[in-house]
Design an enzyme around this catalytic site. Structure first.
Site, mmCIF file in Angstrom:
data_model
loop_
_atom_site.group_PDB
_atom_site.id
_atom_site.type_symbol
_atom_site.label_atom_id
_atom_site.label_comp_id
_atom_site.label_asym_id
_atom_site.label_seq_id
_atom_site.Cartn_x
_atom_site.Cartn_y
_atom_site.Cartn_z
ATOM 1 N N GLU A 146 7.936 -3.457 -7.047
ATOM 2 C CA GLU A 146 6.490 -3.477 -6.968
ATOM 3 C C GLU A 146 5.437 -3.332 -7.854
ATOM 4 O O GLU A 146 4.369 -3.678 -7.610
ATOM 5 C CB GLU A 146 6.086 -2.229 -5.658
ATOM 6 C CG GLU A 146 6.466 -0.854 -6.674
ATOM 7 C CD GLU A 146 7.589 -0.306 -6.580
ATOM 8 O OE1 GLU A 146 8.752 -1.206 -6.702
ATOM 9 O OE2 GLU A 146 8.300 0.769 -6.976
ATOM 10 N N VAL B 96 -18.933 2.954 0.983
ATOM 11 C CA VAL B 96 -18.168 2.099 1.914
ATOM 12 C C VAL B 96 -17.290 2.611 2.968
ATOM 13 O O VAL B 96 -17.392 2.133 4.021
ATOM 14 C CB VAL B 96 -17.370 1.231 0.587
ATOM 15 C CG1 VAL B 96 -16.672 0.145 1.436
ATOM 16 C CG2 VAL B 96 -17.875 0.769 -0.504
ATOM 17 N N ASP B 97 -16.443 3.601 2.386
ATOM 18 C CA ASP B 97 -15.312 4.182 3.500
ATOM 19 C C ASP B 97 -16.200 4.641 4.939
ATOM 20 O O ASP B 97 -15.602 4.254 5.874
ATOM 21 C CB ASP B 97 -14.654 5.420 2.682
ATOM 22 C CG ASP B 97 -14.119 4.614 1.503
ATOM 23 O OD1 ASP B 97 -14.034 3.665 1.257
ATOM 24 O OD2 ASP B 97 -13.715 5.969 0.612
ATOM 25 N N SER B 98 -17.016 5.488 4.552
ATOM 26 C CA SER B 98 -17.639 5.881 5.891
ATOM 27 C C SER B 98 -18.269 4.892 6.899
ATOM 28 O O SER B 98 -18.138 4.899 7.986
ATOM 29 C CB SER B 98 -18.484 7.115 5.537
ATOM 30 O OG SER B 98 -19.676 6.825 4.943
ATOM 31 N N SER B 99 -19.134 3.940 6.041
ATOM 32 C CA SER B 99 -19.592 2.701 6.757
ATOM 33 C C SER B 99 -18.507 2.077 7.574
ATOM 34 O O SER B 99 -18.960 1.653 8.685
ATOM 35 C CB SER B 99 -20.471 1.951 5.840
ATOM 36 O OG SER B 99 -21.259 2.734 5.133
ATOM 37 N N LYS C 225 -8.797 0.766 -1.313
ATOM 38 C CA LYS C 225 -10.146 0.574 -1.300
ATOM 39 C C LYS C 225 -10.585 -0.812 -1.307
ATOM 40 O O LYS C 225 -11.213 -1.292 -0.394
ATOM 41 C CB LYS C 225 -10.611 1.139 -2.686
ATOM 42 C CG LYS C 225 -12.262 1.062 -3.004
ATOM 43 C CD LYS C 225 -12.642 2.379 -2.235
ATOM 44 C CE LYS C 225 -14.482 2.312 -2.496
ATOM 45 N NZ LYS C 225 -14.779 3.793 -1.825
ATOM 46 N N SER D 180 -22.341 8.428 4.860
ATOM 47 C CA SER D 180 -23.124 8.752 3.366
ATOM 48 C C SER D 180 -23.895 7.423 3.011
ATOM 49 O O SER D 180 -24.550 7.460 2.065
ATOM 50 C CB SER D 180 -22.060 9.057 2.531
ATOM 51 O OG SER D 180 -21.041 7.779 2.286
ATOM 52 N N GLY D 181 -23.567 6.406 3.773
ATOM 53 C CA GLY D 181 -23.937 5.128 3.174
ATOM 54 C C GLY D 181 -22.964 4.601 2.113
ATOM 55 O O GLY D 181 -23.050 3.320 1.949
ATOM 56 N N HIS E 231 12.140 -1.320 -10.103
ATOM 57 C CA HIS E 231 10.959 -1.332 -9.259
ATOM 58 C C HIS E 231 10.237 -2.681 -9.081
ATOM 59 O O HIS E 231 9.554 -3.247 -9.876
ATOM 60 C CB HIS E 231 10.001 -0.277 -9.673
ATOM 61 C CG HIS E 231 10.397 1.166 -9.986
ATOM 62 N ND1 HIS E 231 10.088 1.781 -8.616
ATOM 63 C CD2 HIS E 231 11.079 1.743 -10.772
ATOM 64 C CE1 HIS E 231 10.684 2.978 -8.852
ATOM 65 N NE2 HIS E 231 11.128 2.951 -10.152
ATOM 66 N N GLY F 203 11.739 8.341 -6.283
ATOM 67 C CA GLY F 203 11.403 9.849 -6.167
ATOM 68 C C GLY F 203 11.768 10.775 -7.611
ATOM 69 O O GLY F 203 12.854 9.779 -8.081
ATOM 70 N N CYS G 298 15.345 2.682 -6.156
ATOM 71 C CA CYS G 298 15.487 3.687 -7.293
ATOM 72 C C CYS G 298 16.354 4.869 -6.481
ATOM 73 O O CYS G 298 17.336 4.685 -6.251
ATOM 74 C CB CYS G 298 14.153 4.060 -7.928
ATOM 75 S SG CYS G 298 14.526 5.112 -9.344
ATOM 76 N N TYR G 299 15.619 6.035 -6.487
ATOM 77 C CA TYR G 299 16.196 7.415 -5.805
ATOM 78 C C TYR G 299 16.581 6.851 -4.518
ATOM 79 O O TYR G 299 17.617 6.984 -3.997
ATOM 80 C CB TYR G 299 15.123 8.530 -5.644
ATOM 81 C CG TYR G 299 15.746 9.671 -5.061
ATOM 82 C CD1 TYR G 299 16.483 10.420 -5.671
ATOM 83 C CD2 TYR G 299 15.374 9.755 -3.557
ATOM 84 C CE1 TYR G 299 16.896 11.449 -4.887
ATOM 85 C CE2 TYR G 299 15.677 10.755 -2.760
ATOM 86 C CZ TYR G 299 16.588 11.617 -3.641
ATOM 87 O OH TYR G 299 17.126 12.784 -2.740
#
Ligand code: XMP
Length: 512
Positions: free
Chosen positions: A172, A227-230, A368, A224-225, A170, A56, A83-84
């Protein structure tokens, strides 16, 4: 098999928080990012196998710097401070944090003690990304130094008995060599995780907990068609079946056949109530004569909400509204304020007048590509799962100037040819967004012996990871040539095709 091994990631506002969470999941352990202020009781309730403190921007001595409850270290749960997070662990347990005169930044050789469980499998030195000004000057009592650099005396520390670990670097990020191994060592050697989590476990667990939460109540989803809402809709349908209603507002500005494809998937493959509203005429009427891009967006956004509301009212009161919010949509304050959801979602925002009690966001913790994996687990067709981003206002912002049904049809056909050829060439996963634009430029051409005076279609294709910046894609000439030939031969009223070779910035991806 132990169920639901969980790593809690306490968010102290660092820029890599989300990345830490996904690295842990890549190691087959489920993880969740939570605000650093989470109460001890809540932590106990979640019963994590381990806790990671993120980095942070604050300094532990700063006014209002984020602090955690000291008792966290007495829960007997392993903690890794990054880190922090390391500085905070030191400060809280009686060590001393100091500020260096200059910031240490970049890939740095770190000398490490590979007898530590945290560094099992490493050589004596390794390159890690350092990015800090403050550092731990004096370790808290009971801690041992397990790493240092030329300018940082304590780059890593441990209290192995209490399973408390701190690293100044870090692990990651990709700039750290084999950084993932540090995370694996923490998860497997220190937290004793078994690593049995898979995306299919996420799907099973989500369906089970959605079932418990919703019971036989009703939920509504705006589809909406995309990816996420489907994916969110399918997950819900597996949990509550016909108690889910999806409203798909087809504004007529989707790509060729897209509306029908969405309808087919949702009416034949899944057990839910699917309502398609064919509102093309209404949208074209509202957009008639409008040329300004922002006005187009505003009209479409508002009209979308109105149509959705009207349809939702027919259904009446629902208990839950489902949203396909994913992690990058969530603006994590990290510093204790509640998180805010982007007001402009892919469909242009959702109505606040629809009568519901609670919002459900089953994909809120996922990236995603993880959402895509969930989609594949759920059996959603690849075409939909790997759909490229498509703007809420649709083709309206790819027709320069005013929109007519005729122009819409020209663009749909030209875009379809481009898409088909890109897929045939196997470039559809390499190019992140590609589409045709109907310019408002007419020019002279010759077809057979006839003079023509017709539209110019522009092709746009970009390679990007974040869509904030991007480069134009160097599509081979043969493919561009083939697309151009097909468009002028197959699409009436187009006699010229150009390729957009500007990157973003200075150009944006969409033309409007
Ligand atoms: P630009 O054109 O700003 O686009 O470089 C970046 C990304 O955002 C998408 N985009 C939109 N998405 N509503 C959306 O839902 C919009 O009004 C909108 N405008 C641009 C664009 O397709 C690209 O992926």
């Amino acid at each position: 098999m132990e169920k639901n091994e969980l790593i809690l990631i306490l968010d102290f506002g660092g820029q890599y928080n989300q990345l830490i969470a996904r690295r842990v999941r890549e190691c087959n352990v489920y993880s969740e990012v939570v605000p650093y202020k989470i109460s001890l009781d809540e932590i106990k309730k979640k019963n994590p196998k381990g806790i990671i403190f993120t980095g942070g921007p604050a300094s532990v001595y700063g006014d209002n710097s984020p602090k955690c409850d000291k008792e966290i270290f007495n829960l007997g749960i392993p903690v890794l401070g990054i880190c922090y997070g390391m500085q905070l662990m030191s400060y809280t347990l009686g060590g001393k944090v100091a500020s260096a005169s200059t910031r240490e930044y970049g890939e740095t050789k770190v000398n490490i003690n590979n007898d530590s469980q945290l560094f099992k499998g490493f050589e004596n030195t390794n390159i890690f990304l350092m990015s800090h000004t403050d550092y731990v000057e004096t370790l808290p009592s009971g801690f041992k130094k397990i790493g240092y650099t030329d300018s940082c005396p304590n780059a890593a520390m441990e209290n192995a008995d209490r399973k408390l670990y701190g690293i100044q670097f870090h692990p990651e990020v990709n700039n750290s060599v084999n950084g993932i191994q540090v995370i694996k060592n923490f998860l497997y050697n220190i937290c004793n995780c078994s690593g049995n989590w898979k995306m299919s476990s996420f799907v099973e667990d989500s369906i089970k907990s959605l079932k418990e939460k919703i019971g036989d109540k009703k939920a509504l989803c705006a589809l909406s068609g995309g990816v996420d809402s489907s994916v969110a809709a399918v997950l819900l349908s597996k949990a509550i079946g016909k108690n889910l209603t999806c409203i798909f507002v087809d504004h007529g500005l989707l790509r060729k056949n897209e509306g029908d494809e969405v309808e087919k998937v949702f009416t034949t493959q899944y057990d839910l109530n699917f309502v398609r509203v064919n509102a093309k005429d209404l949208f074209l009427e509202k957009l008639a004569g409008v040329t300004d891009p922002e006005t187009k967006r505003k009209i479409i956004g508002e009209e979308f909400i109105r149509v959705f509301e009207k349809e939702a009212k027919k259904i009446g009161k629902v208990d839950f509204l489902v949203q396909g919010t994913i992690y990058p949509d969530v603006i994590e304050s990290g510093l204790g304020k509640s998180s805010v959801i982007k007001s402009h979602h892919n469909v242009g925002g959702l109505p606040d007048t629809v009568d519901f009690k609670e919002i459900i966001e089953p994909l809120r913790n996922l990236f995603k590509d993880e959402v895509r994996k969930v989609g594949l687990e759920l059996g959603i067709p690849e075409k939909l799962v790997f759909r490229q981003p498509f703007p809420g206002p649709g083709l309206a912002i790819r027709i320069i100037g005013d929109i007519t049904e005729n122009k819409l049809n020209i663009l749909k056909d030209a875009d379809h040819i481009f898409t088909e050829e890109i897929a045939k060439a196997g470039l559809d996963r390499k190019i992140n967004q590609y589409f045709a634009v109907l310019t408002n430029l007419k020019s002279v051409g010759v077809m057979g012996d006839e003079r023509t005076y017709d539209y110019t279609v522009a092709l746009r294709a970009v390679e990007t990871t974040d869509f904030m910046t991007g480069v134009w894609s160097q599509i081979p000439y043969e493919i561009l040539g083939k697309v151009s030939n097909r468009i002028v031969n197959e699409v009436k009223h187009v006699n010229r095709v150009v390729y957009d070779i500007t990157s973003k910035p200075p150009a944006t991806i969409e033309w409007e």
